[in-house]
Design a protein around this motif. Structure first.
Motif, PDB file in Angstrom:
ATOM      1  N   ARG A 166      -1.755   4.978   2.136  1.00  0.00           N
ATOM      2  CA  ARG A 166      -1.470   4.966   3.565  1.00  0.00           C
ATOM      3  C   ARG A 166      -2.193   3.786   4.191  1.00  0.00           C
ATOM      4  NH1 ARG A 166      -3.192   9.586   7.813  1.00  0.00           N
ATOM      5  NH2 ARG A 166      -2.241   8.607   9.621  1.00  0.00           N
ATOM      6  N   PRO A 167      -1.440   2.812   4.729  1.00  0.00           N
ATOM      7  CA  PRO A 167      -2.093   1.653   5.333  1.00  0.00           C
ATOM      8  C   PRO A 167      -2.871   2.047   6.587  1.00  0.00           C
ATOM      9  CG  PRO A 167       0.303   1.362   5.236  1.00  0.00           C
ATOM     10  CD  PRO A 167       0.009   2.738   4.781  1.00  0.00           C
ATOM     11  N   GLU A 168      -4.088   1.553   6.684  1.00  0.00           N
ATOM     12  CA  GLU A 168      -4.897   1.779   7.887  1.00  0.00           C
ATOM     13  C   GLU A 168      -4.564   0.678   8.871  1.00  0.00           C
ATOM     14  OE1 GLU A 168      -9.019   2.175   6.771  1.00  0.00           O
ATOM     15  OE2 GLU A 168      -8.506   3.664   5.254  1.00  0.00           O
ATOM     16  N   GLU A 169      -3.796   1.066   9.892  1.00  0.00           N
ATOM     17  CA  GLU A 169      -3.236   0.054  10.775  1.00  0.00           C
ATOM     18  C   GLU A 169      -3.884   0.017  12.156  1.00  0.00           C
ATOM     19  OE1 GLU A 169       0.870  -0.978  10.114  1.00  0.00           O
ATOM     20  OE2 GLU A 169       1.110   0.908   9.057  1.00  0.00           O
ATOM     21  N   ILE A 201       0.851  -1.207   0.000  1.00  0.00           N
ATOM     22  CA  ILE A 201       0.000   0.000   0.000  1.00  0.00           C
ATOM     23  C   ILE A 201       0.881   1.250   0.000  1.00  0.00           C
ATOM     24  CG2 ILE A 201      -1.662   1.343   1.364  1.00  0.00           C
ATOM     25  CD1 ILE A 201      -2.895  -1.420   2.200  1.00  0.00           C
ATOM     26  N   GLN A 202       1.947   1.233   0.793  1.00  0.00           N
ATOM     27  CA  GLN A 202       2.872   2.371   0.813  1.00  0.00           C
ATOM     28  C   GLN A 202       3.607   2.516  -0.514  1.00  0.00           C
ATOM     29  OE1 GLN A 202       5.024   1.363   4.400  1.00  0.00           O
ATOM     30  NE2 GLN A 202       4.001   3.002   5.528  1.00  0.00           N
ATOM     31  N   GLU A 203       4.017   1.387  -1.093  1.00  0.00           N
ATOM     32  CA  GLU A 203       4.716   1.416  -2.390  1.00  0.00           C
ATOM     33  C   GLU A 203       3.901   2.129  -3.458  1.00  0.00           C
ATOM     34  OE1 GLU A 203       5.949  -2.334  -4.159  1.00  0.00           O
ATOM     35  OE2 GLU A 203       6.728  -2.960  -2.197  1.00  0.00           O
ATOM     36  N   ILE A 204       2.586   1.913  -3.437  1.00  0.00           N
ATOM     37  CA  ILE A 204       1.746   2.504  -4.491  1.00  0.00           C
ATOM     38  C   ILE A 204       1.221   3.883  -4.083  1.00  0.00           C
ATOM     39  CG2 ILE A 204       1.141   0.285  -5.530  1.00  0.00           C
ATOM     40  CD1 ILE A 204      -1.625   0.513  -4.168  1.00  0.00           C
ATOM     41  N   GLY A 205       1.804   4.428  -3.004  1.00  0.00           N
ATOM     42  CA  GLY A 205       1.484   5.798  -2.622  1.00  0.00           C
ATOM     43  C   GLY A 205       0.304   5.943  -1.682  1.00  0.00           C
TER      44      GLY A 205
END
Length: 143
Positions: free
Chosen positions: A65-68, A59-63
């Motif tokens: 923001r992971p909802e963690e 998710i970060q790679e594709i720009g």
């Protein structure tokens, strides 16, 4: 919403499911006394943690923001698991609940895969789905 945003949202849904699985397995593992069953549950939980790392990184790679965090849905799911199992759940009840939860996760992953994902995102989601299906098979062998 752009196609890119929809992809990130779909992958975050999958990520939420993986976090819910880790939390559920914390609960299950704390209740299990059978060491062999406990070890299998810990292995499955470890796989869910790997899935989280893979998804969050992608998710970060594709720009995105992971909802963690689990959010309200996850908290409510955890409360439901506790209520369903009760304080005296035996091993077979815990295995049954784990299979139900994993099956819900697989269904959610399949729904995400049916969505409008690009090829790389589809591959990542497909790998997670494959691992979750293997987890169900491991649980079924414990019955």
């Amino acid at each position: 919403m752009s196609h890119h945003q929809e992809t990130i949202e779909s992958l975050n849904q999958l990520l939420q499911g993986e976090y819910m699985a880790v939390e559920s397995f914390n609960n299950f593992i704390s209740r299990l006394r059978d060491e062999k069953v406990r070890q299998t549950f810990m292995d499955i939980q470890k796989q869910h943690r790997k899935n989280i790392d893979r998804l969050a990184g992608y998710i970060q790679e594709i720009g995105g923001r992971p909802e963690e965090n689990l959010g309200l849905k996850g908290t409510m799911g955890e409360i439901k698991v506790n209520l369903d199992l009760g304080p005296d759940a035996d091993t077979s009840e815990i295995i049954k609940k784990a299979i139900e939860g994993e099956t819900r996760g697989v269904n959610m992953a399949e729904k995400v895969l049916r969505g409008d994902l690009d090829e790389k995102s589809r591959d990542v989601a497909g790998e997670i789905l494959h691992e979750d299906r293997k987890s169900i098979q491991k649980l079924e062998r414990l019955q």
